[in-house]
Design an enzyme around this catalytic site. Structure first.
Site, PDB file in Angstrom:
ATOM      1  N   LYS A  75     -12.091   4.143  -2.916  1.00  0.00           N
ATOM      2  CA  LYS A  75     -11.040   3.234  -2.464  1.00  0.00           C
ATOM      3  C   LYS A  75     -11.311   1.826  -2.985  1.00  0.00           C
ATOM      4  O   LYS A  75     -12.442   1.332  -2.901  1.00  0.00           O
ATOM      5  CB  LYS A  75     -10.994   3.251  -0.934  1.00  0.00           C
ATOM      6  CG  LYS A  75      -9.868   2.456  -0.298  1.00  0.00           C
ATOM      7  CD  LYS A  75      -9.896   2.653   1.214  1.00  0.00           C
ATOM      8  CE  LYS A  75      -8.809   1.854   1.916  1.00  0.00           C
ATOM      9  NZ  LYS A  75      -8.826   2.085   3.386  1.00  0.00           N
ATOM     10  N   SER A 145      -4.522   2.787   5.174  1.00  0.00           N
ATOM     11  CA  SER A 145      -4.630   2.080   3.911  1.00  0.00           C
ATOM     12  C   SER A 145      -5.306   2.876   2.800  1.00  0.00           C
ATOM     13  O   SER A 145      -5.337   2.429   1.646  1.00  0.00           O
ATOM     14  CB  SER A 145      -5.421   0.786   4.142  1.00  0.00           C
ATOM     15  OG  SER A 145      -6.729   1.066   4.630  1.00  0.00           O
ATOM     16  N   SER A 169      -6.569   4.315   9.171  1.00  0.00           N
ATOM     17  CA  SER A 169      -6.377   4.295   7.726  1.00  0.00           C
ATOM     18  C   SER A 169      -6.968   5.463   6.970  1.00  0.00           C
ATOM     19  O   SER A 169      -6.713   5.613   5.778  1.00  0.00           O
ATOM     20  CB  SER A 169      -6.963   3.002   7.139  1.00  0.00           C
ATOM     21  OG  SER A 169      -6.246   1.886   7.573  1.00  0.00           O
TER      22      SER A 169
END
Length: 445
Positions: A75, A145, A169
């Site tokens: 990420k 996210s 997330s």
């Protein structure tokens, strides 16, 4: 089957037997990414030449673990020594740290092939949304996210990927993309080298295509030997069905998915019963927001003081405490969280093995302006509890639905063992999700 279609566990077995090379897996993976990236937009950075060079080096190196040669995404708010970390923010475009975050260093040292940086909501918080689309329907969000990580694993572009969770997330994108994910106990995986939002909530987890994939990574983070032995059969497993204090926010398909999962487990001999919490727990979502936003004030203060006009107003509001949270609010939230963590952990024992609950209100909502609602995640994040997401089928829009299993703190290994027992019942044909039946008029006692 093309190499990119293999689960991490399947590929690890072939690589260990020299029936598949790291370069072969890398080339197959890159072909998939190059084909799908213009559509899914899961990545913020990947360099095919670099990936091939690293794969060739791995083929010349003795394997250090089962992770050897497996494709891993990171990420893009977690640092990597050989790739930019942009946080999906114009403030950090092209930013390089030349050092791996602790979690990346662990898997790289163990032989994983770091393929690229996956898209994220800005600073894994808010502001700019990821450009990533849901692989099941491009008009819908993949969640966030951890948008790119969830979509890349769901679209078979990666076998494994890191995500993070401060509210919901990590687990929510697992549900929206039809994959498996674990959010470990808070603090069990080092957050060194990842952008901080809330120091008492932020947690690093990972995605895979089956429970064995999650366990494979977990062994390398030394979490698989931290708990007492798990049950070896579903018969007699005591499952607390938790609609949670936020049940009204679930849609008909989310509710149907949870009820279907409960019925399937009960049919295999599990003892499923309704699990209700006292009134303290209904206040946890608000407490999570107070803590997250209050701790976020210091996390984003450096960017605020830099005075860059590109600094998103979402973060300005956090720094300026636009919601007006007081010292009293924050201290009360800390105390409530501590109290409820102990109370939650104490529920487990002879009367309760695992909690079964929703990972999201239902199917992924339409539009890329949203990453979905974390209403079914915030409580568990605040409790520091480990959570495992399991896909269970499709809703009427052809979008994945899932459930999550939750355990007490530091029960990660046991929770994964329980998830492995549940997997063949809840997801009998991995990668081939079937329509969830709509029959939620069931009670359990």
């Amino acid at each position: 089957m093309e190499p990119y279609e293999l689960t991490a566990t399947q590929a690890a077995s072939l690589i260990s037997k020299r029936l598949l090379s790291c370069e072969e897996l890398a080339r197959s993976t890159l072909s998939r990414i190059i084909e799908r990236e213009p559509i899914i937009k899961a990545f913020r950075f990947f360099d095919p030449d670099q990936v091939i060079r690293n794969a060739r080096e791995l083929d010349q190196t003795a394997p250090k673990s089962e992770l050897h040669g497996l494709t891993f995404g990171v990420k893009d708010m977690i640092d990597t020594k050989d790739m930019p970390t942009t946080h999906n923010s114009p403030l950090y475009y092209g930013h390089e740290t030349n050092k791996d975050a602790a979690c990346v260093a662990v898997v790289r040292h163990r032989g994983a092939l770091i393929v690229g940086k996956t898209d994220t909501v800005e600073f894994a918080s808010g502001g700019r949304m990821a450009a990533t689309r849901n692989p099941y329907n491009l008009a819908h969000t993949p969640g966030g996210s951890s948008s790119g990580s969830g979509a890349a694993v769901g679209d078979r572009q990666l076998q494994l990927a890191f995500g993070t969770q401060t509210g919901g997330s990590h687990i929510r994108p697992a549900a929206f993309n039809g994959i498996y994910g674990i959010k470990p106990t808070h603090g069990l995986v080092s957050r060194e080298g990842a952008k901080q939002y809330s120091y008492s909530l932020d947690t690093i987890g990972w995605y895979g295509r089956c429970v064995d994939d999650l366990m494979l990574v977990g062994r390398n983070f030394r979490i698989m030997d931290l708990d007492e032995p798990a049950p070896t059969t579903l018969k007699g497993l005591r499952v607390g069905l938790c609609r949670s204090p936020n049940w009204a926010k679930a849609d008909q398909w989310g509710r149907a998915a949870l009820m279907q999962a409960a019925r399937l487990l009960e049919a295999e001999g599990a003892i499923v019963f309704d699990l209700d919490f006292d009134d303290r727990f209904s206040k946890l979502n608000h407490a999570q927001e107070v803590i997250m936003k209050s701790e976020g004030r210091s996390a984003f203060l450096p960017e605020y003081y830099a005075g860059n006009p590109a600094f998103n107003g979402y973060f300005v509001d956090i720094v300026m405490n636009s919601q007006g949270f007081t010292k009293k609010d924050l201290l009360h939230s800390y105390d409530l969280a501590a109290e409820c963590r102990v109370a939650f952990d104490n529920l487990f024992g002879p009367e309760l093995d695992v909690v079964l609950t929703l990972p999201a209100p239902g199917q992924a909502p339409e539009g890329l302006h949203t990453s979905g609602d974390h209403v079914f995640n915030a409580m568990w994040t605040l409790l520091h509890a480990p959570c495992v997401a399991i896909p269970v089928g499709l809703g009427d829009l052809g979008l994945p639905l899932g459930i999550q299993l939750v355990g007490p703190r530091m029960s990660d290994a046991r929770l994964l063992e329980i998830a492995k027992l549940c997997e063949p019942v809840l997801d009998p044909e991995p990668g081939k999700l079937k329509l969830v039946t709509q029959d939620e008029a069931v009670t359990f006692s």
